[in-house]
Design an enzyme around this catalytic site. Sequence first.
Site, PDB file in Angstrom:
ATOM      1  N   CYS A 114     119.648  43.551  99.839  1.00 37.77           N
ATOM      2  CA  CYS A 114     121.083  43.463 100.164  1.00 37.77           C
ATOM      3  C   CYS A 114     121.548  44.613 101.058  1.00 37.77           C
ATOM      4  O   CYS A 114     122.593  44.533 101.698  1.00 37.77           O
ATOM      5  CB  CYS A 114     121.908  43.451  98.880  1.00 37.77           C
ATOM      6  SG  CYS A 114     121.490  42.040  97.861  1.00 37.77           S
ATOM      7  N   HIS A 259     129.151  44.907 100.222  1.00 34.35           N
ATOM      8  CA  HIS A 259     128.240  43.785 100.003  1.00 34.35           C
ATOM      9  C   HIS A 259     128.838  42.890  98.916  1.00 34.35           C
ATOM     10  O   HIS A 259     129.397  43.372  97.941  1.00 34.35           O
ATOM     11  CB  HIS A 259     126.875  44.321  99.562  1.00 34.35           C
ATOM     12  CG  HIS A 259     125.960  43.235  99.140  1.00 34.35           C
ATOM     13  ND1 HIS A 259     125.514  42.289 100.027  1.00 34.35           N
ATOM     14  CD2 HIS A 259     125.442  42.908  97.936  1.00 34.35           C
ATOM     15  CE1 HIS A 259     124.745  41.432  99.384  1.00 34.35           C
ATOM     16  NE2 HIS A 259     124.689  41.788  98.118  1.00 34.35           N
ATOM     17  N   ASN A 289     126.288  35.434  97.099  1.00 31.24           N
ATOM     18  CA  ASN A 289     125.600  36.629  97.606  1.00 31.24           C
ATOM     19  C   ASN A 289     124.534  36.175  98.606  1.00 31.24           C
ATOM     20  O   ASN A 289     123.577  35.508  98.230  1.00 31.24           O
ATOM     21  CB  ASN A 289     124.966  37.359  96.410  1.00 31.24           C
ATOM     22  CG  ASN A 289     124.214  38.614  96.801  1.00 31.24           C
ATOM     23  OD1 ASN A 289     123.934  38.852  97.974  1.00 31.24           O
ATOM     24  ND2 ASN A 289     123.864  39.413  95.814  1.00 31.24           N
TER      25      ASN A 289
END
Length: 332
Positions: A114, A259, A289
């Site tokens: 990520c 994020h 996500n």
Amino acid sequence: MMRRTVFAGVGHYLPERVITNKYLEKLMDTSDEWIQERTGIKERRWVEEGETVSGLAFKASQTALERAGMKPSDIDLIIFASMFSDYVFPGGGCFLQEKLEIPGIPALDIRNQCTGFVYGLAVADQFIRSGMYNTILLVGAEIQSTGLDVTTRGRDMAVLFGDGAGAAVLTGVETEDRGVITSKLHADGVYAKKLWGEWPSIIHHPRVTSEMLETDRIYPKMEGRYVFKHAVTRFPEVIQEVLDEAGISLDQVDLVIPHQANLRITEAVAQRLGIGMDKMWSNIDKYGNTTAATIPICLSEAFETGKLKEGSLLALASFGSGFTWAASLVKW
Ligand SMILES: CC(C)(COP(=O)(O)OP(=O)(O)OC[C@H]1O[C@@H](n2cnc3c(N)ncnc32)[C@H](O)[C@@H]1OP(=O)(O)O)[C@@H](O)C(=O)NCCC(=O)NCCS
């Protein structure tokens, strides 16, 4: 005047197939209510058979190049951030380069989950400041859906992740008032197995056996609460770190782009920083996500909505598997 890394154009692309929470209810024991309440996610995009990571990246890159008013031949270096490529090897950068038809241009793959895009931005910034490359295509692209356990056994992970891509064309400009101000990168491998994918792994002889396919060890695993606790501490810490380094106060920041892992994480970070949610970009409801693709997708959407104006001060921050975490301060 200093040579600074400026965002010349941003773009994103999401697969067309929308996966709602209701659809997931048919695959596993979960509910729209549980997912929304615990994560803020309403839907995400999953690829169809035949779509590739480099294909998503290519579409996002085309938009970024168009907005930058540039052609693929203007690019000096590709930096491709993704957990996975289309195949085991080579990395996605080469597949993207082939699609862009720019043979000979270097392609660097970054694998920082990520945090990949922010790591990639810091790397690109160094190349540009040093003068080694002047125009860099930085991409974050990810296909998670084909590797998830979409049964009740894997529901903690399966409901969270989506596929997508975002891209930025970065270019060197002699200026003191725009561009990447500073970045800070971190990792702590002590926590590597708190959020990881174990099989098929390189250490086994042979790497892949038919028995592996029968076990859940081929699916990603996460200790959700553990990850949550670390994320809500690390995000504010690393944002403060870049602010301190730049001598800038949080009041001066126009937009924080964190994020997108969980809306509850974003809310907790806002609270710890002492800022309102109006300063935090959030699109997790639509896409879940998307790992390394998240930050450039957010940037591209924020650009499209007019939220990013010349001079806007942005804090980009990320946390993910590794654990890795990072932040960048950018003047748009
Ligand atoms: C995964 C996450 C949403 C789970 O939320 P939580 O409030 O911590 O929930 P818990 O893990 O304590 O689980 C609570 C219950 O819900 C269940 N559950 C887990 N996933 C579920 C789902 N998709 N649907 C319904 N129930 C679910 C659990 O089995 C557990 O049941 P039990 O109490 O009977 O054991 C949350 O921990 C999280 O977001 N963590 C961070 C994840 C992350 O950011 N990862 C990526 C980092 S880049």
